[in-house]
Design an enzyme around this catalytic site. Structure first.
Site, PDB file in Angstrom:
ATOM      1  N   CYS A   3      50.115  47.592  46.261  1.00  0.00           N
ATOM      2  CA  CYS A   3      49.163  47.513  47.391  1.00  0.00           C
ATOM      3  C   CYS A   3      49.708  47.239  49.236  1.00  0.00           C
ATOM      4  CB  CYS A   3      47.843  47.830  47.308  1.00  0.00           C
ATOM      5  SG  CYS A   3      47.758  48.794  45.565  1.00  0.00           S
ATOM      6  N   ASP A  54      48.658  43.818  49.312  1.00  0.00           N
ATOM      7  CA  ASP A  54      47.573  42.670  49.068  1.00  0.00           C
ATOM      8  C   ASP A  54      48.070  42.190  47.843  1.00  0.00           C
ATOM      9  OD1 ASP A  54      46.056  43.722  51.353  1.00  0.00           O
ATOM     10  OD2 ASP A  54      44.981  44.626  50.501  1.00  0.00           O
ATOM     11  N   CYS A  65      47.830  41.887  55.357  1.00  0.00           N
ATOM     12  CA  CYS A  65      47.155  42.078  56.652  1.00  0.00           C
ATOM     13  C   CYS A  65      46.269  41.234  57.111  1.00  0.00           C
ATOM     14  CB  CYS A  65      46.449  44.009  56.551  1.00  0.00           C
ATOM     15  SG  CYS A  65      45.245  44.292  55.696  1.00  0.00           S
ATOM     16  N   CYS A 117      39.830  44.767  51.653  1.00  0.00           N
ATOM     17  CA  CYS A 117      40.086  43.761  51.483  1.00  0.00           C
ATOM     18  C   CYS A 117      39.022  42.356  51.661  1.00  0.00           C
ATOM     19  CB  CYS A 117      40.443  43.679  52.792  1.00  0.00           C
ATOM     20  SG  CYS A 117      41.589  43.884  53.450  1.00  0.00           S
TER      21      CYS A 117
END
Ligand SMILES: Cc1ncc(COP(=O)(O)O)c(C=O)c1O
Lengths: 402, 296
Positions: free
Chosen positions: B35, B37, B62, B106
């Protein structure tokens, strides 16, 4: 310092000549081309002129083969749906795994409706396997839809040869040439391509205007029925100003075709070589020997694309990325995944797409700006050690859930 | 381009506590390279007081992943482990002046890293139990996996039911096609299952509840209270709590506290409590966070 625009595969700036040609059609010649009075009497002629210019750019045999639409997406949808409607005895669509969502999302939907969709895979360099393609073609194939050039990697497909093969199987051939038109010489009358999509905003015309090329004699069913516009093949009052703009843009593209394939290509190569010479663990994606002259897509390992773009943006550089985060999806770009690029690199793919407006000085600035951006992000990446990537990154850092 | 707050940008461009920590005694690795992350949280904990003396992170991700990591380390430094465990993903998002709905995960990742690092310090095994799906409802940040689970568990058959149980689709309505697809997918499984013949089509109201007698408003209020009271111990075990703020027709507004607060978990909790209330009352009620009172 002026910002540097390297996202021309997403959209382009309008050519000033395009804007100038459009303006009178908002204020003076705003009439409906179908009306009898003088407010629109020049509009019909202007559209005819624009049609001829697009015809020239595509090398179409007849000007009536040019149908103006609202965008590339509409042209793609019209082409595929028309082929299915016009040939009810055929129920298979052949396409590729790396098409734009304008084609893939429609095909996913049609598959749910019961059509058979064959998605051709690509190799590490983004190339199709012609034997796989030949084997997929059959008596039930209604249409083959393959892009001329890929929007992410710039890789070019052999659409002329593919169109011949489709015809041999009695199927129609459509190509999404949204990225190719204006960058590659095209001469449709010498090919067996039945349908072709283009979009104005990728070649310095405005957004919201496109073209569907329809070979004379190819069976067709309109998407929008209504008035007699576009000979009844695409109803709806013409977007006259934008069509005029697209005509001028087509003319400009013809004029600059050689420049695009020499100077723009040289700048792209310089940019790519300059970055790769300085940044370790980075590689260009796609078929680098057979791609659009303006596109360079570089995978930076162990860093994430959105973070790269934010830092580049701060440095005044506009590019784009195939990371999942930029689109808000869970997976990185389907194009990068189709080429088998590992996740550690796919999320860091960054696309630089140039236009005839870019300069050598800009390339020098980008070459200087990119390496520190990548270094900064690697410094805080758990996949990157003091001196380079962790010995075995994916094993060394194995999070507890996936 | 995402609509990031100034604070998110500030913490992305100038992350605090980034890089490896010298001999940490609690490390939490979470995320998924798939993904895009991944986060490693490193803690230096004082064994005497169980206070977090120092914290640092390494993140592949990100802008908002890096900003959330940075925020997390700032929030927890100086806290005891028990205090730190009360930090929810919503706290992280709030501390950053909010995150776009697509980016709430996140902050969830930040909270999970914290749980993982503390478990690692305490010599426990931390197991994540939630699977994240594609975001379906952007208004309430509800993903496909959650919707599918709830549809399956409650035999839901309509978009309206899904909205009642999960809130998904209750906002701008643009995700209704996506919800219908999930319903169709689950319905198809039922058709092929051998039990299909015996499975009754669900009534608009869960069957047990439909038979419940009509209540006076006083009885109804008591019933709502009792139901919530019965659930509280369960939430308190997870360092959370719930209180009723207002009952307005079929909308019941509550405050979730402590560990319950936070996007994904909050939706799941509300959803579970709502199901219990619907069953107890024999009517459809909607459980909403008190923060939505003004909007409703
Ligand atoms: C290959 C390709 N096809 C189709 C489209 C869609 O064109 P439009 O934005 O005009 O609908 C694009 C542009 O993003 C594209 O790159």
């Amino acid at each position: 310092m002026a910002p540097i625009y390297l996202d021309n595969n997403a959209t382009t700036a309008c050519d000033p000549a395009v804007v100038a040609a459009m303006l009178p059609f908002f204020t003076e010649q705003f009439g409906n081309p179908s009306s009898m009075h003088s407010f629109g009497n020049k509009v019909g002629f202007a559209i005819k002129e624009a049609r001829a210019k697009v015809q020239a750019l595509l090398g179409a045999e007849h000007d009536s083969e040019i149908i103006f639409t609202s965008c590339g997406t509409e042209s793609d949808s019209t082409a595929i749906l028309s082929a299915l409607k016009a040939q009810p005895e055929r129920n298979q669509i052949i396409t590729t795994a790396v098409e734009h969502p304008a084609v893939l999302t429609l095909c996913d939907y049609l598959e749910k409706e019961g059509y058979v969709v064959t998605r051709l895979g690509v190799d590490k360099r983004g190339r199709l396997d012609m034997d796989e393609y030949r084997a997929a073609l059959g008596p039930r194939t209604a249409i083959v839809s393959a892009m001329w050039a890929n929007n992410e990697s710039g890789t070019i497909f052999p659409v002329e040869a593919m169109a011949e093969m489709a015809h041999a199987a009695g199927a129609q051939f459509h190509t999404d040439a949204v990225q190719a038109v204006g960058k590659l010489p095209i001469d449709l009358k010498k090919t067996k391509i039945d349908l072709l999509s283009l979009s104005g905003h990728k070649l310095h015309a405005p957004k919201g205007v496109g073209v569907l090329y329809l070979r004379r004699g190819a069976r067709f069913r309109p998407l929008l029925r209504g008035g007699h516009q576009e000979r009844g093949r695409r109803a709806g009052t013409e977007n006259a100003a934008s069509i005029v703009g697209l005509g001028v843009a087509a003319e400009q593209a013809m004029t600059h075709m050689a420049f695009e394939n020499t100077e723009v290509k040289r700048l792209r190569d310089r940019l790519e070589a300059g970055i790769l010479a300085q940044v370790p663990r980075a590689f260009p994606t796609g078929d680098v020997t057979n791609r659009l002259p303006n596109t360079s897509n570089i995978a930076f390992e162990f860093v994430e694309g959105e973070a790269i773009l934010l830092l580049l943006n701060k440095a005044g550089i506009a590019a784009s990325s195939g990371s999942a985060c930029t689109s808000g999806s869970l997976e990185p770009s389907h194009v990068m995944r189709a080429m088998g690029i590992p996740y550690t690199a796919a999320h860091g793919t960054t696309r630089f797409s140039l236009s005839r407006y870019n300069t050598e000085a800009e390339m020098n600035r980008v070459i200087a700006a990119v390496p520190p951006v990548i270094a900064q992000l690697r410094k805080i990446s758990p996949y990157w050690g003091d001196k380079g990537p962790a010995e075995n990154p994916e094993a060394d850092f194995a999070p507890q859930y996936a | 381009m995402w609509d990031y707050s100034e604070k998110v940008k500030e913490h992305f461009f100038n992350p605090r506590n980034a890089g490896a920590l010298d001999s940490p005694n609690g490390v939490g690795d979470v995320g998924s390279i798939k993904c895009g992350d991944a986060l490693r949280l490193m803690l230096k904990v004082d064994p005497e007081s169980e206070t977090i003396l120092d914290a640092s992170f390494q993140t592949f991700g990100c802008g908002s992943a890096i900003a959330s990591s940075s925020a997390l380390t700032e929030i927890i430094k100086g806290k005891t482990l028990d205090e730190a465990l009360k930090v929810s993903n919503q706290d992280i998002a709030d501390w950053l002046d909010g995150l776009p709905p697509e980016k709430m995960h996140c902050s969830v990742m930040g909270r999970e890293a914290l749980q993982a690092a503390i478990a690692n310090y305490r010599g426990e095994e931390w197991k994540d139990d939630h699977e994240e799906g594609a975001l379906i409802c952007k208004c309430f940040a509800i993903d496909a996996v959650l919707i599918e689970d709830v549809v399956r568990a409650n035999d839901l058959t309509s978009v309206e039911q899904v909205a009642n149980y999960t809130k998904a689709g209750g906002g701008c309505a643009s995700c209704h096609e996506g919800i219908e697809e999930i319903l169709a997918k689950v319905a198809k499984e039922h058709c092929t299952a051998p039990t299909a013949a015996t499975r009754a089509t669900p009534a608009a109201v869960p069957a047990a509840a439909a038979a419940a007698p009509r209540l006076t408003s006083f009885q109804r209020m008591r019933k709502i209270e009792e139901t919530i009271e019965a659930i509280r111990p369960m939430l308190q075990r997870d360092h959370g709590d719930i209180e009723i703020v207002e009952i307005d027709g079929k909308n019941i507004y509550v405050n979730l506290k402590g560990a319950c607060v936070g996007c994904m978990m909050e939706a799941a909790t509300l959803n579970g409590v709502q199901t219990k209330l619907v069953e107890a009352l024999g009517e459809f009620v909607r459980l909403l966070p008190a923060s939505q009172m003004a909007k409703a």
